[in-house]
Design a protein around this motif. Structure first.
Motif, short mmCIF file in Angstrom:
data_model
loop_
_atom_site.label_atom_id
_atom_site.label_comp_id
_atom_site.label_asym_id
_atom_site.label_seq_id
_atom_site.Cartn_x
_atom_site.Cartn_y
_atom_site.Cartn_z
N GLU B 199 -20.57 -39.70 -12.23
CA GLU B 199 -20.87 -38.47 -11.98
C GLU B 199 -22.11 -38.54 -10.98
O GLU B 199 -22.41 -38.01 -10.10
N GLY B 200 -23.21 -39.08 -11.03
CA GLY B 200 -24.25 -39.29 -10.67
C GLY B 200 -24.55 -40.70 -10.19
O GLY B 200 -24.25 -41.08 -10.57
N THR B 201 -25.23 -40.75 -8.82
CA THR B 201 -25.88 -41.73 -7.77
C THR B 201 -27.86 -42.43 -8.50
O THR B 201 -27.92 -40.98 -7.65
N TRP B 202 -28.02 -43.21 -8.74
CA TRP B 202 -29.22 -43.63 -8.78
C TRP B 202 -29.96 -44.40 -7.66
O TRP B 202 -28.42 -45.37 -7.88
N VAL B 203 -30.61 -44.53 -6.75
CA VAL B 203 -31.04 -45.39 -5.72
C VAL B 203 -32.02 -45.69 -5.76
O VAL B 203 -33.10 -44.61 -5.77
N GLY B 204 -32.59 -46.93 -6.10
CA GLY B 204 -34.22 -47.97 -5.66
C GLY B 204 -34.67 -48.34 -5.09
O GLY B 204 -33.33 -49.29 -4.50
N LEU B 205 -35.18 -47.77 -4.59
CA LEU B 205 -35.63 -48.71 -2.61
C LEU B 205 -37.16 -49.60 -3.19
O LEU B 205 -37.91 -48.83 -4.01
N ALA B 206 -37.67 -50.30 -2.92
CA ALA B 206 -38.98 -50.92 -3.14
C ALA B 206 -39.22 -51.89 -1.82
O ALA B 206 -38.37 -51.92 -0.91
N GLY B 207 -40.54 -51.87 -1.60
CA GLY B 207 -40.76 -51.83 -0.34
C GLY B 207 -42.11 -51.18 0.29
O GLY B 207 -43.06 -50.89 -0.97
N TYR B 208 -41.87 -51.67 1.62
CA TYR B 208 -43.53 -50.21 2.35
C TYR B 208 -43.35 -49.64 2.30
O TYR B 208 -41.91 -48.79 1.94
N GLU B 209 -44.20 -48.87 1.98
CA GLU B 209 -44.03 -46.43 1.85
C GLU B 209 -43.50 -46.32 3.39
O GLU B 209 -42.27 -45.45 2.94
N VAL B 210 -43.97 -47.05 4.48
CA VAL B 210 -43.48 -46.85 4.98
C VAL B 210 -41.98 -46.60 5.29
O VAL B 210 -40.66 -45.56 5.88
#
Lengths: 477, 350
Positions: B199-210
């Motif tokens: 039903e739901g999708t989670w996305v994790g992002l990591a790295g530079y804030e920009v």
């Protein structure tokens, strides 16, 4: 059993045109790109998994050893046929098809003879590439990359070959086919795929390789910094890593190499510099910009005379051409070279480079350094002319002392070329008998009869598991 | 004074010391078959030996908890790509023995890639070392890969050197109900993780804030920022399915979290692992979406290979009896063989 009977059966197994036994032709396959030579009983050129299996079954019925060979670009003698019985050389160059590209899963099945760069070219239209990029990537095969767990400049960020192989179809020494690894995330059983990669052809012959493909970076920045002091350049390498930045590549060239490369490629390199650092950063635009500025500041802070940023892909390509053609370019100095491959902790790069140069000077030899500084992977390149009497002995003596110096500094024998024949007898510098016996347990499980690339990696006389178990506990602790 | 490693080797003992089992935090004790109750229990030594941020390595004894490990490296701005559902209890040795990667595998790579050197106690009670405390090394056979996921059936890990990574400037998580996780995965640049529960999708992002902000704005239009990843269903006791990543598309027709009695399932998009509780596992299996009951039977050649390795490393069968890295017992039965033909093993799918 005689060689004649073996050759006749091999011809029956895969066809006369696929088996070569002419003495002249065989000399083409009795060596790799190192200075070592061996001798073989026959050369087989199978074109399929079934033919590889047929060759190995024939070898088994004759109790004959065999050696797999890709493009022959290895530098440690891993594919040099060696041992008391001249082995059959099984050449994979005819198995050179990209069988399938699965863009959705970012995987590709390839045959072992596919050339590394051809693979990246084949998948480029999908925005993907095969990350391992040895300097020999225009001629080395993916099968050879698997055998040696090959690296290359960009392995600093992307990892060596082992991180880019999902599955392998392997013909074992008895001719049986087995799949190691798998297309799912966590295949059942031991990670034998991971053990096979880097086993230098001693565990079987991979006939189908499923590689993981990597998404191309959206942004790339390449910096070229020149130093008037080698020590400063080496310290700058550690400083970049300590700043929390892992560049895609971080390469160093010394003055000797800069001179020959510039004469060869005309890349506009400063030939009066003592050292050059080539730093590549990739990723998304914002981060690359942040890192490019940070690295530039670190390099300048460590005494870089100038830091240039490649203006475009053309300039970047020229700088990389300069880096990757260094080994060919040294032919301008002398016809032969001996390329070493050791790893040391980055923090001792300065000391070890000094020691390498001192060893070469003491032996009256010329050494150049062009290497993967970011991961401490040294490549001292001794340049010589084989025709000069006594020079080869000096080259080998210098090589031996360089290895010992690296090990003393907390390093290891090989970062990416492998052990092969070259460093087999140096294994005891870094491993105990118990360590090597455990390694032999693994090798023997794949090849109980010891016919698969014999004579390589482990010193002859390495105890097997059974032998070691009978020794009282604690003997080697 | 005896070193902790030598003491551990002595405790494990040689062949005449009989069957022995090594226990870490016990958080994944249900995996790999039932351990023999009669085997003598030992525990690996504990403690972070040293973290060298400039070399990007950390040396740690196998009995150290995952929390202790992370604490040691995080103060110097680095991390190790090891995750555990219960990090205060799970140990480094135990997590490596089970060989299961965490939910950030898509971005950080599998667990096995972070092990640079292993020192283990052999079945003969000796300390055996493989690899080196260096970020790059191809010296000798890679026994590090062999022990990760071996359930301690070949040797007991005593100490390891692990690869460290710089801690990214930021890690942010985003959630959307109804987004197509496969579409997101194909458009977003090297995400840390993409998770989906039907039903739901989670996305994790990591790295530079920009970069993270830019990706969130350009690709994650309908997503809302959340504190972190969702809890893994039945963490520590659940079922874990392993599929080719694209097979997860089939789950779009499967019962999802809100229609299942328990905590449902959670799929790692781009990786192929599905975490389920028992009810979800049964539902996915019954609906034919995945096969959970009958694991794919390994070929005879593969089982023979496993048996020879076990026999060579542990001829008396004293190391962790009852456990096996193969889901099916190594000893008997026969499965379909790989055929000796040159058909492409995979179809083109674009």
């Amino acid at each position: 059993m005689t060689v004649g009977a073996l050759i006749a059966d091999l011809r029956c197994a895969i066809g006369a045109d696929r088996v070569r036994a002419d003495p002249f032709e065989m000399t083409l396959y009795d060596r790799d790109a190192s200075t070592m030579r061996g001798s073989c009983a026959a050369v087989c050129l199978p074109a399929s998994t079934a033919e590889v299996s047929a060759v190995l079954r024939t070898c088994r019925s004759h109790d004959w050893p065999f050696v797999a060979r890709g493009s022959g670009t290895g530098l440690a003698g891993g594919a040099v046929p060696s041992g008391p019985k001249p082995p059959v050389v099984v050449v994979t160059t005819r198995m050179n098809r990209v069988l399938d590209v699965d863009v959705d899963n970012r995987l590709a099945w390839v045959e072992p003879g596919v050339i590394n760069l051809d693979l990246s070219r084949a998948v480029a239209e999908h925005g993907l590439f095969f990350a391992p990029d040895p300097s020999s990537q225009q001629s080395c095969s993916v099968g050879g990359n698997v055998a040696n767990n090959s690296g290359g400049p960009h392995c600093l960020l992307y990892g060596v070959t082992n991180a880019h192989i999902a599955a392998l179809d392997v013909v074992l020494a008895d001719g049986e086919l087995v799949r190691l690894g798998g297309l799912d995330a966590e295949p059942d059983g031991l990670d034998l795929r991971g053990c096979f990669v880097g086993s230098e052809g001693t565990m079987g012959i991979a006939t189908r390789i499923c590689v993981r493909l990597t998404e191309k970076p959206r942004s790339v920045s390449t910096l070229l910094a020149d130093f008037t002091d080698m020590g400063n350049a080496a310290r700058a390498v550690s400083a970049v890593i300590s700043a929390g930045i892992v560049p895609a590549a971080l390469e160093m060239m010394d003055k000797t190499i800069i001179g020959v490369v510039e004469a060869y490629v005309q890349a506009g390199l400063p030939t009066d510099a003592e050292a050059l650092l080539l730093v590549e950063l990739d990723g998304l635009q914002g981060g690359v910009r942040v890192e490019s500025a940070a690295v530039s500041a670190v390099l300048s802070g460590h005494g870089a005379r100038s830091v240039r940023v490649a203006a475009d892909d053309t300039e970047r390509a020229v700088w990389w051409k300069a880096r990757k053609s260094a080994f060919g370019a040294v032919a301008r100095i002398a016809p032969n070279y001996y390329l070493h491959d050791c790893v040391v902790p980055r923090s001792v790069l300065v000391d070890v480079l000094g020691e390498v140069n001192a060893i070469a000077r003491a032996e009256g030899l010329l050494v150049g350094n062009v290497f993967h500084a970011g991961d401490g992977n040294l490549h001292p390149l001794i340049v010589f002319d084989r025709r000069e009497p006594g020079v080869e002995a000096k080259v080998h003596e210098a090589g031996r002392r360089i290895i010992e110096a690296c090990v003393r500094a907390g390093g290891s024998l090989s970062g990416e070329h492998g052990i092969g024949l070259e460093k087999r007898d140096a294994m005891s510098l870094v491993f105990t008998e118990a360590d090597m016996a455990a390694q032999k347990c693994l090798r023997d499980a794949f090849d109980p009869e010891g016919r698969c690339n014999p004579d390589k990696v482990l010193p002859s006389g390495t105890a097997g598991c059974g032998e070691l178990a009978s020794v009282p506990a604690g003997a080697w602790i | 004074m005896t070193s902790p490693l030598a003491a551990f080797a002595e405790e494990v003992g040689g062949v005449d010391a009989g069957p022995v089992t090594c226990r870490g935090g016990g958080t994944q004790w249900h995996l790999g078959g039932a351990a023999s109750a009669s085997a003598r229990k030992v525990t690996a030594p504990r403690g972070v030996v040293g973290h060298q941020p400039e070399e990007m390595i950390v040396r740690v004894r196998a009995g150290t908890t995952i929390s202790e490990l992370h604490e040691a490296t995080s103060s110097k701005g680095q991390l190790v790509a090891i995750e555990a559902d219960l990090p205060d209890q799970a140990t480094v040795g135990g997590v490596l023995a089970c060989g299961r990667s965490g939910i950030r595998r898509l971005g950080r790579g599998p667990l096995r890639d972070c092990v640079l050197e292993v020192t283990a106690v052999s079945a003969a009670g000796r300390l055996v070392r493989s690899g080196a405390p260096l970020v790059k090394n191809v010296t000798g056979y890679d026994l590090c890969r062999l022990v990760v996921g071996s359930y301690g059936t070949l040797a007991f890990v005593a100490e390891v050197v692990l690869r460290c990574l710089p801690t990214p400037q930021t890690e942010r998580w985003f959630y959307s109900r109804g987004a197509d996780p496969f579409d997101v995965r194909s458009r977003i640049y090297r995400p840390l993780s993409v998770l989906w529960d039907g039903e739901g999708t989670w996305v994790g992002l990591a790295g530079y804030e920009v970069d993270v902000a830019d990706q969130a704005a350009s690709v994650l239009g309908g997503f809302a920022e959340v504190d972190g990843p969702p809890p893994v269903p039945a963490a520590g006791t659940g079922i874990r399915l392993s599929l080719p990543a694209s097979e997860l598309r089939k789950l779009s027709r499967a019962p999802s979290a809100s229609t299942l009695p328990g905590s449902g399932w959670l799929a790692e998009i781009g990786v192929g692992v599905v975490h389920c509780d028992q009810a979800a596992g049964d539902a996915l299996s019954a609906g034919g979406f995945v096969t959970t009951g009958e694991p794919v039977r390994p070929s005879v050649a593969l089982r023979d290979l496993h048996r020879r390795i076990k026999d060579n490393f542990d001829p008396s069968g004293r190391m962790n009896p009852g456990r096996s890295p193969l889901a099916e017992p190594v000893a008997s039965g026969s499965g379909p063989e790989l055929r000796n033909v040159d058909e492409p093993a995979l179809r083109i799918s674009r």
